[in-house]
Write a protein that holds these residues in place. Structure first.
Motif, PDB file in Angstrom:
ATOM      1  N   THR A  33       0.828  -1.197   0.000  1.00 31.38           N
ATOM      2  CA  THR A  33       0.000   0.000   0.000  1.00 31.38           C
ATOM      3  C   THR A  33       0.865   1.250   0.000  1.00 31.38           C
ATOM      4  O   THR A  33       1.890   1.320   0.668  1.00 31.38           O
ATOM      5  CB  THR A  33      -0.920   0.023   1.234  1.00 31.38           C
ATOM      6  N   TRP A  67      -6.815   7.022   1.267  1.00 27.79           N
ATOM      7  CA  TRP A  67      -7.441   5.713   1.463  1.00 27.79           C
ATOM      8  C   TRP A  67      -6.648   4.870   2.459  1.00 27.79           C
ATOM      9  O   TRP A  67      -7.199   4.269   3.377  1.00 27.79           O
ATOM     10  CB  TRP A  67      -7.536   4.957   0.139  1.00 27.79           C
ATOM     11  N   THR A  68      -5.332   4.820   2.242  1.00 23.13           N
ATOM     12  CA  THR A  68      -4.531   3.920   3.069  1.00 23.13           C
ATOM     13  C   THR A  68      -4.349   4.453   4.487  1.00 23.13           C
ATOM     14  O   THR A  68      -4.221   3.673   5.424  1.00 23.13           O
ATOM     15  CB  THR A  68      -3.157   3.661   2.428  1.00 23.13           C
ATOM     16  N   PRO A 123       1.462   2.721   5.605  1.00 21.66           N
ATOM     17  CA  PRO A 123       1.654   2.844   4.157  1.00 21.66           C
ATOM     18  C   PRO A 123       3.092   3.227   3.828  1.00 21.66           C
ATOM     19  O   PRO A 123       3.723   3.988   4.558  1.00 21.66           O
ATOM     20  CB  PRO A 123       0.675   3.954   3.761  1.00 21.66           C
ATOM     21  N   HIS A 135      -6.018   4.389  -6.812  1.00 25.54           N
ATOM     22  CA  HIS A 135      -5.362   3.124  -6.501  1.00 25.54           C
ATOM     23  C   HIS A 135      -4.649   3.241  -5.160  1.00 25.54           C
ATOM     24  O   HIS A 135      -4.115   4.294  -4.810  1.00 25.54           O
ATOM     25  CB  HIS A 135      -4.371   2.745  -7.597  1.00 25.54           C
ATOM     26  N   ILE A 136      -4.676   2.183  -4.404  1.00 17.02           N
ATOM     27  CA  ILE A 136      -4.083   2.236  -3.068  1.00 17.02           C
ATOM     28  C   ILE A 136      -2.774   1.475  -2.978  1.00 17.02           C
ATOM     29  O   ILE A 136      -2.094   1.556  -1.961  1.00 17.02           O
ATOM     30  CB  ILE A 136      -5.062   1.701  -1.999  1.00 17.02           C
ATOM     31  N   SER A 137      -2.411   0.746  -4.029  1.00 15.84           N
ATOM     32  CA  SER A 137      -1.232  -0.115  -3.938  1.00 15.84           C
ATOM     33  C   SER A 137      -0.326   0.058  -5.149  1.00 15.84           C
ATOM     34  O   SER A 137      -0.759   0.402  -6.241  1.00 15.84           O
ATOM     35  CB  SER A 137      -1.644  -1.591  -3.838  1.00 15.84           C
ATOM     36  N   CYS A 164      -1.628   7.454   0.849  1.00 16.89           N
ATOM     37  CA  CYS A 164      -2.695   8.280   0.300  1.00 16.89           C
ATOM     38  C   CYS A 164      -3.819   8.319   1.333  1.00 16.89           C
ATOM     39  O   CYS A 164      -3.735   7.669   2.385  1.00 16.89           O
ATOM     40  CB  CYS A 164      -3.200   7.743  -1.038  1.00 16.89           C
TER      41      CYS A 164
END
Length: 233
Positions: A166, A171-172, A183, A222-224, A169
């Motif tokens: 991850t 989201w993470t 992250p 995108h988280i990853s 961001c």
């Protein structure tokens, strides 16, 4: 991190869960985990990933009867989609969570050798595997380098690795409050990989197959990141 307020200085630091607490947490979540990651688009994202890596030739050096490790197996969501392309390979999976291993074994389209173990202390000799992979594991470690070093230790020289982690961001940051991970910055992961013996490191976004629609793993959310490369001599 330190915060100064008037004549007060407050120190704040992340406290990582112990392996036992991680194990208990993922044991509790194991039965519903596959459905949860299906809803976030992770399953289709992994399908897309393997198609992209095969198209780009990243996996070409894996022998048809090679030996492959998924470290931090979970329910097998990362490795299971690749199995039909390598039906004669020997597949190994490790995880801290016995519940996750049970789910992975029941869902696997191919026999797997499963062991309950930590990514920081893999129960294998040096240069054992023709490919190693892991997804969303090293960010749980207080010292991610330790897990990366172990992955590269058990990988054969010249063979590929796939590491999904991850990124930092919004989201993470939110997800990390629930699952207690940190992250990772792209520059840090690349540096750790090279320090551990990696070469030809490439970084790409983990995307869903259909990025035209609003999606949890779409191009803008995108988280990853996916790190690939080989072990250098």
């Amino acid at each position: 991190m330190e915060i100064s307020i008037l004549n007060w200085r407050i120190s704040v630091e992340r406290v990582f869960w112990s392996e036992r607490r991680l194990q208990d947490s993922y044991d509790e979540a194991a039965a519903r985990w596959q459905d949860a990651i299906q809803r976030t688009g992770t399953i289709e994202a992994y399908d897309w990933l393997w198609d992209a890596l095969r198209h780009d030739g990243v996996l070409d050096s894996i022998p048809h009867e090679g030996t492959i490790l998924d470290a931090g197996l979970g329910t097998g969501a990362l490795s299971h989609p690749l199995m039909p392309a390598l039906p004669s390979a020997t597949w190994h999976g490790i995880d801290l969570s016995a519940g996750m291993l049970e789910e992975a074994g029941a869902r696997s389209p191919h026999p797997m050798v499963l062991e309950q173990a930590s990514i920081t202390d893999l129960p294998y000799s040096d240069d054992t595997f023709d490919c190693v992979m892991t997804a969303h594991v090293v960010e749980h470690l207080e010292t991610p380098l330790a897990g990366i070093q172990e992955l590269l230790r058990v990988l054969k020289v010249g063979q590929p690795f796939v590491l999904v982690a991850t990124r930092r961001c919004l989201w993470t940051q939110a997800l990390s409050l629930r699952w207690n991970f940190s992250p990772l910055a792209e520059a840090d992961v690349c540096r750790w990989l090279y320090e551990s013996g990696a070469d030809n490191v490439n970084v790409r976004k983990l995307l869903s197959a259909d990025t035209a629609q609003p999606h949890f793993l779409s191009d803008n959310a995108h988280i990853s990141l996916v790190y690939t490369g080989i072990k250098r001599a």
